[in-house]
Design a protein around this motif. Sequence first.
Motif, PDB file in Angstrom:
ATOM      1  N   TRP A   7       0.824  -1.214   0.000  1.00 35.82           N
ATOM      2  CA  TRP A   7       0.000   0.000   0.000  1.00 35.82           C
ATOM      3  C   TRP A   7       0.859   1.266   0.000  1.00 35.82           C
ATOM      4  CZ3 TRP A   7      -4.707  -0.267  -1.705  1.00 35.82           C
ATOM      5  CH2 TRP A   7      -5.343  -1.495  -1.664  1.00 35.82           C
ATOM      6  N   TYR A  11       0.273   4.301  -2.754  1.00 34.48           N
ATOM      7  CA  TYR A  11       0.054   5.708  -2.420  1.00 34.48           C
ATOM      8  C   TYR A  11       1.234   6.593  -2.826  1.00 34.48           C
ATOM      9  CZ  TYR A  11      -4.286   4.550  -0.049  1.00 34.48           C
ATOM     10  OH  TYR A  11      -5.563   4.140   0.218  1.00 34.48           O
ATOM     11  N   TRP A  21     -10.915   3.235  -6.205  1.00 33.70           N
ATOM     12  CA  TRP A  21     -11.949   3.273  -5.170  1.00 33.70           C
ATOM     13  C   TRP A  21     -12.338   4.702  -4.778  1.00 33.70           C
ATOM     14  CZ3 TRP A  21      -7.099   1.203  -4.789  1.00 33.70           C
ATOM     15  CH2 TRP A  21      -6.173   1.920  -4.036  1.00 33.70           C
ATOM     16  N   GLY A  48      -8.791   1.102   7.492  1.00 32.20           N
ATOM     17  CA  GLY A  48      -8.275   1.298   6.135  1.00 32.20           C
ATOM     18  C   GLY A  48      -8.858   2.548   5.510  1.00 32.20           C
ATOM     19  N   GLY A  50      -7.459   5.092   4.448  1.00 33.53           N
ATOM     20  CA  GLY A  50      -6.689   5.554   3.289  1.00 33.53           C
ATOM     21  C   GLY A  50      -6.688   7.067   3.185  1.00 33.53           C
ATOM     22  N   SER A  52      -9.359   8.686   1.961  1.00 29.45           N
ATOM     23  CA  SER A  52     -10.757   9.041   1.681  1.00 29.45           C
ATOM     24  C   SER A  52     -11.178  10.242   2.520  1.00 29.45           C
ATOM     25  CB  SER A  52     -11.678   7.851   1.963  1.00 29.45           C
ATOM     26  OG  SER A  52     -12.101   7.862   3.303  1.00 29.45           O
ATOM     27  N   ASP A  70      -4.872   2.881   9.319  1.00 25.71           N
ATOM     28  CA  ASP A  70      -4.447   2.418   7.994  1.00 25.71           C
ATOM     29  C   ASP A  70      -3.048   1.824   8.091  1.00 25.71           C
ATOM     30  OD1 ASP A  70      -5.764   3.014   5.015  1.00 25.71           O
ATOM     31  OD2 ASP A  70      -3.639   2.473   4.979  1.00 25.71           O
ATOM     32  N   VAL A  71      -2.788   0.858   7.220  1.00 24.22           N
ATOM     33  CA  VAL A  71      -1.472   0.225   7.196  1.00 24.22           C
ATOM     34  C   VAL A  71      -0.452   1.136   6.508  1.00 24.22           C
ATOM     35  CG1 VAL A  71      -1.736  -1.028   4.997  1.00 24.22           C
ATOM     36  CG2 VAL A  71      -0.408  -2.062   6.864  1.00 24.22           C
ATOM     37  N   ASP A  96      -1.290  -2.693  10.610  1.00 28.87           N
ATOM     38  CA  ASP A  96      -2.085  -3.721   9.940  1.00 28.87           C
ATOM     39  C   ASP A  96      -3.211  -4.132  10.880  1.00 28.87           C
ATOM     40  OD1 ASP A  96      -3.053  -6.255   8.969  1.00 28.87           O
ATOM     41  OD2 ASP A  96      -1.197  -6.455   7.812  1.00 28.87           O
ATOM     42  N   ILE A  97      -4.427  -4.103  10.385  1.00 31.65           N
ATOM     43  CA  ILE A  97      -5.573  -4.434  11.234  1.00 31.65           C
ATOM     44  C   ILE A  97      -5.448  -5.834  11.844  1.00 31.65           C
ATOM     45  CG2 ILE A  97      -6.978  -5.110   9.211  1.00 31.65           C
ATOM     46  CD1 ILE A  97      -8.159  -3.782  12.624  1.00 31.65           C
ATOM     47  N   ARG A 113     -14.597   0.275   4.427  1.00 31.61           N
ATOM     48  CA  ARG A 113     -14.941   0.213   3.004  1.00 31.61           C
ATOM     49  C   ARG A 113     -13.711  -0.244   2.245  1.00 31.61           C
ATOM     50  NH1 ARG A 113     -14.403   3.843  -1.545  1.00 31.61           N
ATOM     51  NH2 ARG A 113     -15.933   3.398  -3.147  1.00 31.61           N
TER      52      ARG A 113
END
Length: 204
Positions: A7, A11, A21, A48, A50, A52, A70-71, A96-97, A113
């Motif tokens: 990830w 990004y 997304w 996560g 991100g 958004s 978020d990771v 990481d979740i 999401r």
Amino acid sequence: MDAKTHWEKVYAIKAPDAVSWYRPHLETSLALIEGAAKSRSTSIIDIGGGESTLVDDLLARGYTALTVLDVSPTAIEVTKKRLGNAAEKVRWLSGDILEIEMEPHVYDLWHDRAVFHFLTTPERRVAYVRKVTRAVKRGGHVIVSTFGPEGPTKCSGLEVMRYDADSLHGEFGSHFRLVESSKEQHQTPVGTTQQFLYCYCRVE
Ligand SMILES: C[S@@+](CC[C@H](N)C(=O)[O-])C[C@H]1O[C@@H](n2cnc3c(N)ncnc32)[C@H](O)[C@@H]1O
């Protein structure tokens, strides 16, 4: 490649509004969250999140107990920078979740999401559901959105799972009461459509 490395690479090269997304606002998430979280002090975690704008929109609506996990540290930094001083009102968790330590029963509402569908083994899904069960209060709200049955089979170069309401609810089990589900045709920045599924459950 581990989740963080993957990830961070995504990004590093993609603008926030160029990822598949992306939507300017997560309207369906917002409607479900506002329907469930009547009090502005409802403790909400976005898994996560991100880059958004969900956190921006929740702050604008007056929610005061927001956590974004978020990771990708890069995604968190981009979101913080966009928010400016308002970022100080949010708790940020980088990790990481499946690995991060979650405090027991602290959240009233869990939102995800487009993260759960990346968990392609039963072991990883069970580990995720354990995190939700630990972190969310009894009677709490869980809103999870994945690709629907007609959604893509890959996202961001990774294999994904696709769910209908029964199969997604089945991953969570009987401690989670399915309140409602819906499908959404998401329009990507390049003009294609992707089917998303939303499930809203209460923790019994
Ligand atoms: C497809 S994006 C969705 C972002 C945002 N929820 C949205 O709807 O715009 C998936 C996000 O989940 C994060 N992510 C993926 N796997 C994760 C994991 N195991 N733990 C925490 N975050 C993760 C990624 O860094 C990315 O920001």
